[in-house]
Design a protein around this motif. Structure first.
Motif, PDB file in Angstrom:
ATOM      1  N   GLU A 168     -21.571  30.552  29.406  1.00 14.69           N
ATOM      2  CA  GLU A 168     -22.737  30.313  30.256  1.00 14.69           C
ATOM      3  C   GLU A 168     -22.679  28.908  30.846  1.00 14.69           C
ATOM      4  OE1 GLU A 168     -27.630  30.430  29.924  1.00 14.69           O
ATOM      5  OE2 GLU A 168     -26.382  31.428  28.417  1.00 14.69           O
ATOM      6  N   GLU A 169     -22.242  27.929  30.037  1.00 20.70           N
ATOM      7  CA  GLU A 169     -22.149  26.550  30.513  1.00 20.70           C
ATOM      8  C   GLU A 169     -21.100  26.409  31.610  1.00 20.70           C
ATOM      9  OE1 GLU A 169     -22.123  27.483  27.299  1.00 20.70           O
ATOM     10  OE2 GLU A 169     -24.218  26.899  26.930  1.00 20.70           O
ATOM     11  N   ARG A 170     -19.977  27.098  31.461  1.00 17.95           N
ATOM     12  CA  ARG A 170     -18.922  27.004  32.474  1.00 17.95           C
ATOM     13  C   ARG A 170     -19.326  27.684  33.776  1.00 17.95           C
ATOM     14  NH1 ARG A 170     -13.222  27.578  28.968  1.00 17.95           N
ATOM     15  NH2 ARG A 170     -13.611  25.695  27.714  1.00 17.95           N
ATOM     16  N   ILE A 171     -20.102  28.753  33.688  1.00 14.79           N
ATOM     17  CA  ILE A 171     -20.602  29.386  34.907  1.00 14.79           C
ATOM     18  C   ILE A 171     -21.590  28.457  35.605  1.00 14.79           C
ATOM     19  CG2 ILE A 171     -21.979  31.303  35.802  1.00 14.79           C
ATOM     20  CD1 ILE A 171     -20.683  33.036  33.578  1.00 14.79           C
ATOM     21  N   LYS A 172     -22.430  27.802  34.822  1.00 14.67           N
ATOM     22  CA  LYS A 172     -23.346  26.812  35.413  1.00 14.67           C
ATOM     23  C   LYS A 172     -22.576  25.691  36.082  1.00 14.67           C
ATOM     24  CE  LYS A 172     -27.368  27.461  32.367  1.00 14.67           C
ATOM     25  NZ  LYS A 172     -28.217  26.848  31.315  1.00 14.67           N
ATOM     26  N   ALA A 173     -21.470  25.270  35.456  1.00 18.69           N
ATOM     27  CA  ALA A 173     -20.642  24.214  36.035  1.00 18.69           C
ATOM     28  C   ALA A 173     -20.000  24.669  37.340  1.00 18.69           C
ATOM     29  CB  ALA A 173     -19.571  23.774  35.040  1.00 18.69           C
ATOM     30  N   MET A 174     -19.572  25.934  37.396  1.00 21.51           N
ATOM     31  CA  MET A 174     -19.028  26.477  38.641  1.00 21.51           C
ATOM     32  C   MET A 174     -20.067  26.417  39.750  1.00 21.51           C
ATOM     33  SD  MET A 174     -17.064  29.770  36.934  1.00 21.51           S
ATOM     34  CE  MET A 174     -17.375  30.803  38.342  1.00 21.51           C
ATOM     35  N   ALA A 175     -21.281  26.831  39.425  1.00 19.98           N
ATOM     36  CA  ALA A 175     -22.359  26.820  40.415  1.00 19.98           C
ATOM     37  C   ALA A 175     -22.693  25.392  40.840  1.00 19.98           C
ATOM     38  CB  ALA A 175     -23.597  27.517  39.854  1.00 19.98           C
ATOM     39  N   GLU A 176     -22.737  24.481  39.867  1.00 25.57           N
ATOM     40  CA  GLU A 176     -23.033  23.086  40.187  1.00 25.57           C
ATOM     41  C   GLU A 176     -21.952  22.489  41.076  1.00 25.57           C
ATOM     42  OE1 GLU A 176     -24.845  19.496  40.556  1.00 25.57           O
ATOM     43  OE2 GLU A 176     -25.661  21.422  39.870  1.00 25.57           O
ATOM     44  N   GLY A 177     -20.699  22.882  40.836  1.00 20.06           N
ATOM     45  CA  GLY A 177     -19.612  22.414  41.696  1.00 20.06           C
ATOM     46  C   GLY A 177     -19.830  22.832  43.139  1.00 20.06           C
ATOM     47  N   LEU A 178     -20.292  24.056  43.361  1.00 22.35           N
ATOM     48  CA  LEU A 178     -20.559  24.521  44.727  1.00 22.35           C
ATOM     49  C   LEU A 178     -21.709  23.745  45.359  1.00 22.35           C
ATOM     50  CD1 LEU A 178     -20.194  28.398  44.307  1.00 22.35           C
ATOM     51  CD2 LEU A 178     -18.524  26.785  45.223  1.00 22.35           C
ATOM     52  N   ARG A 179     -22.731  23.451  44.553  1.00 22.09           N
ATOM     53  CA  ARG A 179     -23.852  22.673  45.092  1.00 22.09           C
ATOM     54  C   ARG A 179     -23.413  21.256  45.454  1.00 22.09           C
ATOM     55  NH1 ARG A 179     -26.592  25.402  40.535  1.00 22.09           N
ATOM     56  NH2 ARG A 179     -27.686  27.197  41.420  1.00 22.09           N
ATOM     57  N   GLN A 180     -22.532  20.695  44.639  1.00 21.24           N
ATOM     58  CA  GLN A 180     -22.021  19.363  44.959  1.00 21.24           C
ATOM     59  C   GLN A 180     -21.201  19.388  46.248  1.00 21.24           C
ATOM     60  OE1 GLN A 180     -20.054  17.112  41.970  1.00 21.24           O
ATOM     61  NE2 GLN A 180     -21.714  17.235  40.500  1.00 21.24           N
ATOM     62  N   ILE A 181     -20.420  20.434  46.429  1.00 18.00           N
ATOM     63  CA  ILE A 181     -19.647  20.546  47.669  1.00 18.00           C
ATOM     64  C   ILE A 181     -20.580  20.638  48.865  1.00 18.00           C
ATOM     65  CG2 ILE A 181     -18.066  22.035  48.960  1.00 18.00           C
ATOM     66  CD1 ILE A 181     -16.802  22.786  46.242  1.00 18.00           C
TER      67      ILE A 181
END
Length: 417
Positions: free
Chosen positions: A74-87
């Motif tokens: 769950e944490e890694r999926i959140k990190a994936m999503a956060e990476g997209l928001r940062q982009i």
């Protein structure tokens, strides 16, 4: 997604790249945010798909460090999503005019950043790469065709389906991202020869994969990833700092390309610091392989072979050698490294500058862990890979690395005499 022929994938991606080229920054950012929300909203489905891959990997006897690369949480999926928001929050490089001059004939000649077009990525395990690759390519107006490994096929398919559905909901082309469902070597080799559709190919994985792509591709290739990374402990190093940096660089995550695989220690510091480092490594279950001088100081370590010094283990193993000077350390590292990330721990400014200047690598550190060689840590939001070559891009590849330039010429009727 549906199984399509390589020709169909190429044609659709090419068309999508032209549509992406017409999008403004706002539309691209809206799409990225929508995809980020969708990934988090489908966490249960993504974890369920990933469980199939992880179970199969364990059953096949995949080593733990590689299973960790494959695992979604769950944490890694959140990190994936956060990476997209940062982009989405980053400045859009596409359309930037980076130079403009006026010639004696009155022509205005400039360079403008534009997308590469269609990017192909061949990668192993690590389903988070699927989302990272999409985000960076989408922000820079590039369509992407992905070929992941068979070990992550369920995870990759689930992620791509979520992304494509989110794009459709925003009125954007789902063919901005495609996934090869056939993971056979034969299809991969055909993919490497799709220069009619693909503008650049980026392999992410082990040395065997990268070598195969470089040797067989007719599409221009950007080499990435293989990391035989070193930490050199200089004679003036702060000993506690050295232990801490080696611990982080080697043990935080074993199966990543920026992990420390080789330790080099100055002979004047070795008697003190080497036992401290080795005891710490053994507590983490790391197997230590050293030269005769290192083994004389810490006899329980195994004997290192010549091959050990050039190996990217991606496992709980590290090589050690003792040297008599910074020159010898630099020589050793430049012989055995893979051009990825190298670090020195020192209190000597001159030695720090010498190391920075003479080490041949994409990222060179003074008094810091090699684990920072990462697009997220460098402020890129994510990375498409870590380039170890010297043309076009080097180091963590963020948005700028996924653009090229074209000349724009503005005139008012000039003709050449």
């Amino acid at each position: 997604m549906d199984k399509l022929s390589l020709e169909q994938l190429g044609e659709r991606a090419k068309k999508a790249s032209r549509e992406l080229n017409r999008l403004g920054t706002g539309d691209k950012n809206k799409g990225l945010i929508s995809v980020a929300d969708a990934l988090e909203g489908h966490t249960v489905e993504l974890l369920r798909a990933n469980e199939q891959d992880v179970a199969r990997a364990k059953q096949a006897g995949m080593k733990a460090s590689l299973v960790d690369r494959l695992l979604l949480t769950e944490e890694r999926i959140k990190a994936m999503a956060e990476g997209l928001r940062q982009i989405a929050a980053l400045a859009d490089p596409v359309g930037e005019v980076i130079s403009m001059k006026t010639t004696p004939q009155g022509l205005q000649i400039g360079q403008k950043r534009v997308p590469l077009g269609v990017i192909g990525i061949i990668y192993e395990s690590r389903p988070n790469v699927t989302a990272d690759a999409f985000g960076l390519c989408f922000k820079t107006g590039n369509a992407v065709i992905l070929r992941g490994g068979s070990d992550a096929i369920h995870s990759n398919e689930a992620i791509v389906d979520v992304i494509r559905d989110a794009l459709v909901d925003e009125g954007l082309s789902p063919d901005s991202i495609s996934l090869l469902m056939d993971t056979s070597h034969e299809t991969a080799e055909q993919f490497m020869k799709m220069n009619r559709y693909i503008d650049v190919l980026i392999p992410r994985g082990g040395s065997g994969l990268i070598r195969t792509v470089v040797e067989k591709s007719t599409v221009p290739v950007i080499e990435t990833g293989v990391g035989n990374c070193h930490v050199y402990v200089d004679e003036t190093a702060d000993l506690s700092m050295a232990v801490s940096i080696v611990e982080n660089a080697k043990t935080q995550r074993l199966g990543v390309c920026n992990a420390c695989e080789s330790l080099v220690v100055h002979s004047k510091a070795a008697n003190q610091v080497l036992p401290m480092i080795c005891e710490m490594l053994e507590k983490h279950g790391i197997e230590i392989r050293g030269d005769e001088r290192a083994r004389a100081i810490y006899p329980s370590m195994k004997k290192a072979s010549e091959e050990d010094y050039g190996t990217e283990y991606l496992d709980a193993v590290i090589s050690v050698c003792v040297v008599d000077s910074i020159e010898e350390a630099i020589e050793h590292i430049n012989i055995y490294n893979t051009g990825h990330s190298e670090a020195i721990v020192t209190s000597d400014y001159a030695n720090a500058m010498k190391f920075l200047n003479e080490i041949d690598a994409a990222a060179v550190y003074v008094n810091a862990s090699t684990r920072f060689t990462d697009g997220f840590e460098f402020g890129f939001g994510a990375e498409i890979g870590i380039s170890t070559q010297k043309l076009h891009a080097r180091g963590p590849m963020g948005l700028l690395a996924l653009t090229t330039t074209k000349y724009i010429i503005l005139g008012n009727g000039q003709i050449r005499s």
